[in-house]
Design an enzyme around this catalytic site. Structure first.
Site, PDB file in Angstrom:
ATOM      1  N   ASN A 192       0.784  -1.311   0.014  1.00 50.78           N
ATOM      2  CA  ASN A 192      -0.165  -0.118   0.029  1.00 50.78           C
ATOM      3  C   ASN A 192       0.812   1.352  -0.161  1.00 50.78           C
ATOM      4  O   ASN A 192       1.730   1.293  -0.925  1.00 50.78           O
ATOM      5  CB  ASN A 192      -1.023   0.018   1.202  1.00 50.78           C
ATOM      6  CG  ASN A 192      -0.809  -0.083   2.285  1.00 50.78           C
ATOM      7  OD1 ASN A 192      -0.531  -1.249   2.942  1.00 50.78           O
ATOM      8  ND2 ASN A 192      -1.014   0.895   3.454  1.00 50.78           N
ATOM      9  N   ASP A 193       0.755   2.272   0.813  1.00 53.64           N
ATOM     10  CA  ASP A 193       1.305   3.373   0.862  1.00 53.64           C
ATOM     11  C   ASP A 193       2.895   3.384   0.334  1.00 53.64           C
ATOM     12  O   ASP A 193       3.565   2.966   0.803  1.00 53.64           O
ATOM     13  CB  ASP A 193       1.198   4.300   1.926  1.00 53.64           C
ATOM     14  CG  ASP A 193      -0.044   4.068   2.785  1.00 53.64           C
ATOM     15  OD1 ASP A 193      -1.135   3.545   2.070  1.00 53.64           O
ATOM     16  OD2 ASP A 193      -0.201   4.690   3.902  1.00 53.64           O
ATOM     17  N   SER A 236       3.337   3.771   8.006  1.00 51.96           N
ATOM     18  CA  SER A 236       3.939   4.657   6.930  1.00 51.96           C
ATOM     19  C   SER A 236       4.616   5.666   7.714  1.00 51.96           C
ATOM     20  O   SER A 236       4.413   6.025   8.702  1.00 51.96           O
ATOM     21  CB  SER A 236       2.657   5.365   6.238  1.00 51.96           C
ATOM     22  OG  SER A 236       2.019   4.536   5.213  1.00 51.96           O
TER      23      SER A 236
HETATM   24  C1  FRU Z   1      -3.074   4.793   4.979  1.00 51.97           C
HETATM   25  C2  FRU Z   1      -2.650   3.978   6.044  1.00 51.97           C
HETATM   26  C3  FRU Z   1      -1.797   4.750   6.883  1.00 51.97           C
HETATM   27  C4  FRU Z   1      -1.053   3.802   7.660  1.00 51.97           C
HETATM   28  C5  FRU Z   1      -0.945   2.483   6.670  1.00 51.97           C
HETATM   29  C6  FRU Z   1      -0.745   1.096   7.215  1.00 51.97           C
HETATM   30  O1  FRU Z   1      -3.496   3.912   3.718  1.00 51.97           O
HETATM   31  O2  FRU Z   1      -3.772   3.349   6.577  1.00 51.97           O
HETATM   32  O3  FRU Z   1      -2.395   5.733   7.911  1.00 51.97           O
HETATM   33  O4  FRU Z   1       0.062   4.054   8.270  1.00 51.97           O
HETATM   34  O5  FRU Z   1      -1.890   2.656   5.764  1.00 51.97           O
HETATM   35  O6  FRU Z   1      -0.779   0.114   6.400  1.00 51.97           O
END
Ligand code: FRU
Length: 497
Positions: A39-40, A100
């Protein structure tokens, strides 16, 4: 550096697993996780001559799990080279995830990562309690060692009213010889706010004050902040959760928001202009880097939490990054353009001007799934000589995705309902574009698993994943009425091996 068992295991696993995924099973020029889940974007920065990009990563499955940090680097933001996983959830304070964060090069040459450590425990009543704290790791661009003084920012530093659970996604930057961190927080009364911390050495932190409170205007919790100056203005990017649609501007669910404004004397940021960053189905948690040549470049997760069910079971990765975009400000609005490095990957090109479109047309040579195509559509006669323009792409038989422009309403709709999905989830979205009296410029960039659309030189962007089989490569132009079209199409792929 002593590596923990968890990190050794992740590095061995990804090295082996990567070899089982062929190049054709990945996008041509969008970064995907080395294996498993992404993800991010995290820690996007320029370090020792390369762009480094980390990402939220669970190597062992294509679903979200205990977060690691995956790692890749690139010289040109288009071709990426995988590096070994940088962080694993292997300490007591981050045993449930390294969430993140961001990165920065220290003056002594070390590379500093700052991330959110997640820890869950049961309280005396057996209820699960989660804590999120900010932690640091230091390294050389390949190996990172978690700082012995972690966590460096805990809930002890939080002001009154701040919630202790949702406290995450630190963005670090250096300003006037001091380090600053901006972190997202959900207050005890369930509103989003961003808090600011500062430090002289990047290790010892103190609370500086509130940067901005959402006031429940745009969703609730604000995730993944980024904060910088651009074209002489102060800019804040955030990814709000639980948004509610407002006209065509803000859609429901997880969204992205750009605020352009200024800081007051007390260091609080006041947003003056608010804008959705991406109007498509799939874009979240963008982060920026300042390139050596002064460009501010943004990359986001080309995915959304609400659309995870649109998925291909035959792929051994899930989640991809957007194409990096150069951003700027014009007339109080954020403008986005694909990084110019993409042009180095142009292969065969076709260009035709002033084509008269009536009903449904396709052209020999205008097809494919990895391409950069710019179209200008305009009226064929004085006044408005057409009521609708549509381009269908990734098409084969009755399967296609489309972009539709309504020159009377000044709206553009992206739609992948017929792309082969068997899920009843969000597959289309509409945004408003500026009124140019029936003229519009559409730049559509296709990769094997995505479409990114830049409207009117980057005034709006719509991004979406498109998971149709790669054989679907026809392109059709459809109008009701008569329109004129200029088209330039570049095949992509020349230098990507
Ligand atoms: C955003 C999020 C962040 C967090 C991460 C966890 O997409 O929810 O706030 O740090 O993904 O994977």
């Amino acid at each position: 550096m002593i590596m923990t068992e968890k990190l050794i295991k992740a590095r061995e696993y990804e090295e082996h697993k990567e070899k089982t995924i062929s190049k054709e099973q990945r996008p041509l020029f969008h970064l995907t996780p080395r294996c498993g889940w992404m993800n991010d974007p995290n820690g996007f920065c320029f370090y020792k001559g390369s762009y480094h990009l980390f990402y939220q990563y669970y190597p062992y499955d294509t679903i979200w799990g205990p977060m690691h940090w995956g790692h890749a680097k690139s010289r040109d933001l288009i071709s990426w080279e995988y590096l070994p996983a940088a962080l694993a959830p292997d300490e007591d304070y981050d045993k449930d995830g390294c969430f993140s964060g961001s990165a920065l090069a220290l003056e002594d040459g070390r590379h500093l990562l700052v991330y959110t450590g997640v820890r869950k425990e049961r309280d005396e009543n057996g209820e699960e309690k989660e804590t999120q704290t900010q932690c640091i790791a230091l390294g050389d661009g390949i190996n990172y060692e978690k700082y012995s003084g972690n966590p460096v920012i805990t809930s002890d530093l939080l002001p009154k009213g701040a919630g202790k659970v949702d406290f995450r996604d630190p963005k670090i930057f250096r300003e006037n010889g001091r380090y600053s961190i901006v972190v997202g927080n959900k207050t005890e009364d369930k509103d989003g706010q961003l808090l600011r911390f500062s430090s002289g050495d990047a290790l010892n932190w103190s609370y500086d004050g509130l940067l901005i409170k959402n006031g429940l205007r745009y969703g609730i919790m604000w995730e993944c902040p980024d904060y910088f100056t651009l074209d002489g203005r102060q800019v804040l990017l955030v990814s709000p959760q639980d948004m509610q649609a407002q006209g065509f501007d803000f859609h429901s669910g997880n969204g992205t928001l750009c605020l352009i404004g200024a800081e007051d004397d007390s260091g609080c940021f006041k947003g003056e202009h608010f804008q959705t960053i991406d109007h498509g189905m799939d874009f979240y948690a963008p982060q920026t880097v300042l390139a050596e040549d002064g460009r501010r470049i943004m990359i986001g997760w080309l995915q959304n939490w609400d659309t995870l069910a649109y998925k291909r079971e035959d792929l051994q990765w899930f989640g991809q990054m957007s194409l990096p975009r150069e951003i700027s400000i014009k007339d109080d609005r954020l403008i986005q353009r694909p990084v110019s490095e993409l042009e180095n990957y142009y292969g065969k090109s076709i260009s035709r001007q002033g084509i008269l479109l009536e009903e449904s047309t396709s052209f020999p040579g205008i097809k494919g799934r990895c391409l950069d195509m710019t179209l200008t559509i305009r009226s064929a006669e004085p006044g408005l000589s057409y009521r609708r323009f549509e381009i269908r792409f990734a098409q084969k038989g009755s399967t296609y995705s489309s972009i539709e422009y309504d020159p009377e309403e000044n709206t553009v709709r992206a739609d992948r309902s017929h792309s082969g999905s068997r899920r009843a989830i969000l597959h289309e979205r509409t945004c408003r574009v500026s009124d140019r009296k029936g003229t519009i410029t559409l730049r559509l960039i296709l990769d094997r698993f995505s479409a990114e659309l830049f409207l009117n030189e980057g005034e709006q962007v719509m991004s979406m994943t498109v998971l149709t089989d790669k054989e679907a490569e026809e392109i059709t132009f459809i109008t009701s009425g008569k329109a004129l079209m200029d088209v330039t199409m570049h095949e992509l792929g020349r230098q990507v091996e």
